[in-house]
Design a protein around this motif. Structure first.
Motif, short mmCIF file in Angstrom:
data_model
loop_
_atom_site.label_atom_id
_atom_site.label_comp_id
_atom_site.label_asym_id
_atom_site.label_seq_id
_atom_site.Cartn_x
_atom_site.Cartn_y
_atom_site.Cartn_z
N LEU A 61 -29.66 -6.06 47.39
CA LEU A 61 -30.99 -6.65 47.55
C LEU A 61 -31.44 -7.22 46.21
O LEU A 61 -31.25 -6.61 45.17
N ASP A 62 -32.03 -8.41 46.24
CA ASP A 62 -32.67 -8.98 45.05
C ASP A 62 -34.18 -8.90 45.26
O ASP A 62 -34.77 -9.76 45.91
N PRO A 63 -34.85 -7.86 44.72
CA PRO A 63 -36.28 -7.66 45.00
C PRO A 63 -37.17 -8.82 44.56
O PRO A 63 -38.27 -9.00 45.08
N GLY A 100 -16.48 4.83 57.54
CA GLY A 100 -17.90 5.09 57.34
C GLY A 100 -18.71 3.81 57.29
O GLY A 100 -18.16 2.72 57.07
N ILE A 101 -20.02 3.94 57.52
CA ILE A 101 -20.94 2.80 57.50
C ILE A 101 -22.05 3.11 56.49
O ILE A 101 -22.64 4.19 56.52
N LEU A 102 -22.31 2.16 55.63
CA LEU A 102 -23.28 2.32 54.54
C LEU A 102 -24.36 1.25 54.65
O LEU A 102 -24.05 0.06 54.74
N PHE A 103 -25.62 1.67 54.71
CA PHE A 103 -26.75 0.74 54.71
C PHE A 103 -27.61 1.02 53.48
O PHE A 103 -27.79 2.18 53.09
N ASN A 104 -28.17 -0.03 52.90
CA ASN A 104 -29.21 0.14 51.89
C ASN A 104 -30.56 0.11 52.62
O ASN A 104 -30.92 -0.88 53.25
N ILE A 105 -31.28 1.24 52.50
CA ILE A 105 -32.51 1.46 53.27
C ILE A 105 -33.71 1.56 52.35
O ILE A 105 -33.70 2.30 51.35
N GLN A 106 -34.78 0.81 52.68
CA GLN A 106 -36.05 0.89 51.97
C GLN A 106 -36.97 1.86 52.70
O GLN A 106 -37.04 1.83 53.93
N ALA A 107 -37.66 2.73 51.96
CA ALA A 107 -38.55 3.71 52.59
C ALA A 107 -39.89 3.73 51.86
O ALA A 107 -39.95 3.58 50.64
N ASP A 108 -40.98 3.95 52.63
CA ASP A 108 -42.31 3.95 52.04
C ASP A 108 -42.95 5.33 52.02
O ASP A 108 -44.12 5.48 51.76
N ALA A 109 -42.16 6.37 52.30
CA ALA A 109 -42.67 7.74 52.25
C ALA A 109 -41.55 8.64 51.76
O ALA A 109 -40.47 8.16 51.40
N ALA A 143 -28.10 8.13 47.98
CA ALA A 143 -28.24 7.92 46.54
C ALA A 143 -29.28 6.82 46.32
O ALA A 143 -29.35 5.86 47.09
N THR A 144 -30.11 6.95 45.30
CA THR A 144 -31.07 5.90 44.99
C THR A 144 -30.34 4.72 44.36
O THR A 144 -29.35 4.89 43.66
N THR A 145 -30.84 3.52 44.61
CA THR A 145 -30.24 2.33 44.02
C THR A 145 -30.93 1.92 42.72
O THR A 145 -30.39 1.11 41.97
N GLY A 146 -32.15 2.44 42.49
CA GLY A 146 -32.93 2.02 41.34
C GLY A 146 -33.78 0.80 41.60
O GLY A 146 -34.53 0.36 40.73
N ARG A 147 -33.70 0.27 42.83
CA ARG A 147 -34.49 -0.92 43.16
C ARG A 147 -35.73 -0.55 43.97
O ARG A 147 -35.70 0.36 44.81
N VAL A 148 -36.82 -1.28 43.70
CA VAL A 148 -38.07 -1.11 44.43
C VAL A 148 -38.52 -2.48 44.90
O VAL A 148 -38.51 -3.45 44.13
N PHE A 149 -38.91 -2.58 46.17
CA PHE A 149 -39.32 -3.86 46.75
C PHE A 149 -40.65 -3.69 47.46
O PHE A 149 -40.76 -2.87 48.37
N ILE A 150 -41.65 -4.44 47.07
CA ILE A 150 -43.02 -4.38 47.58
C ILE A 150 -43.49 -2.93 47.82
O ILE A 150 -44.06 -2.60 48.86
N GLY A 151 -43.20 -2.08 46.84
CA GLY A 151 -43.62 -0.69 46.91
C GLY A 151 -42.68 0.23 47.67
O GLY A 151 -42.92 1.43 47.77
N LEU A 152 -41.59 -0.31 48.21
CA LEU A 152 -40.61 0.48 48.96
C LEU A 152 -39.44 0.85 48.05
O LEU A 152 -38.86 -0.02 47.39
N THR A 153 -39.09 2.12 48.02
CA THR A 153 -37.95 2.58 47.24
C THR A 153 -36.68 2.44 48.07
O THR A 153 -36.66 2.79 49.24
N SER A 197 -32.19 -3.32 54.07
CA SER A 197 -32.31 -4.41 53.10
C SER A 197 -31.44 -5.61 53.46
O SER A 197 -30.33 -5.46 54.00
N ASN A 198 -31.94 -6.80 53.11
CA ASN A 198 -31.07 -7.97 53.15
C ASN A 198 -30.52 -8.22 51.75
O ASN A 198 -30.83 -7.50 50.79
N THR A 199 -29.65 -9.20 51.63
CA THR A 199 -29.19 -9.64 50.32
C THR A 199 -29.32 -11.16 50.29
O THR A 199 -28.98 -11.85 51.25
N THR A 200 -29.88 -11.66 49.20
CA THR A 200 -30.11 -13.09 49.09
C THR A 200 -28.88 -13.82 48.56
O THR A 200 -28.46 -14.84 49.10
#
Length: 255
Positions: A61-63, A100-109, A143-153, A197-200
């Protein structure tokens, strides 16, 4: 004392649920994004550590991109059963074993699910789920990616298949949806959102060209969509181009 704490937890959760009910929810994290899609994928790079052995990774993801987006991918006490599917192509003459299947997921809580469901399909099209190849559930690695997007970790979430799946040449669609349905233990299950997440530009992709562009689908009873193309839902077409997901496994030589 345990009964009192449980009662307090339930009251807080129900209060948050009522507050959420008064707010119109969207299947997209950033439905009013802006921007254009790069004409080429970024060069291959280093995928998430959980993508090992990494057969495929679509990219980060490119935040800061105008087309950055998150797609509803959640099974919670707030939104029950809303899943986004992304594609992967096995080339002609090739074979792949998926472990296995891996998704990058944004969460707000508070994000602490223990399990996820998974689904692999072929022949998906608008309004049509195609043919189910494998489905199931399992414990997840996070695992955390270190990226934050519009307040979503953002978190990298991996679920291993109960049995590896061998695929021959063709296009396939994959989903992995985290589960948060125990409100007695986790009050965030009543209010938390999860977005895929998408990727640009496909930064750090591994064989990123194996993903078809503009081939994301939303299957959600909550939002009322049956395998709806995401490109018909987002405000900017660049948002629905590519997804930030990966597959663990191996290339196989044809017998």
């Amino acid at each position: 004392m345990k009964k009192i704490l449980l009662a307090v937890t339930m009251v807080v959760a129900l209060t948050l649920t009522a507050a959420a009910a008064g707010k119109k929810l969207s299947p997209a994290a950033n439905p009013n994004g802006y921007g254009t899609v790069p004409k080429q994928l970024a060069p291959p790079g280093i995928p998430p550590a959980l993508c090992h052995p990494c057969l495929f990774y679509g990219g980060d993801l490119d935040p800061n991109a105008g087309t950055a987006e998150g797609f509803s991918d959640e099974n919670t006490l707030l939104i029950n059963g809303s899943s986004t599917y992304a594609s992967f192509n096995v080339p002609a003459g090739g074979q792949a074993k998926i472990t296995g299947i891996l998704f990058n997921i944004q969460a707000d809580a508070n994000f602490d699910p223990n399990t996820a469901t998974y689904d692999i399909r072929s022949g998906v099209s608008s309004g049509n789920g195609g043919t189910e190849i494998a489905t199931g559930s399992g414990t997840i690695s996070v695992a955390t990616t270190g990226r934050v997007f519009i307040g979503l970790t953002e978190f990298t979430v991996l679920v291993n298949l109960s049995t590896p799946v061998s695929l021959t040449a063709g296009e396939y669609w994959f989903n992995m949806t985290p589960t948060c349905t125990d409100g007695a233990v986790d009050g965030s299950c009543y209010v938390g959102r999860m977005f895929f997440s998408n990727t640009t530009s496909g930064t750090n992709n591994v064989d990123g060209h194996a993903q078809s562009g503009n081939a994301l689908f939303l299957n959600s009873t909550y939002f009322g969509f049956t395998y709806e193309p995401w490109c018909s839902l987002v405000a900017v077409q660049g948002q629905c181009h590519l997804a930030s997901f990966g597959l663990t496994g191996y290339r196989q030589k044809p017998h």
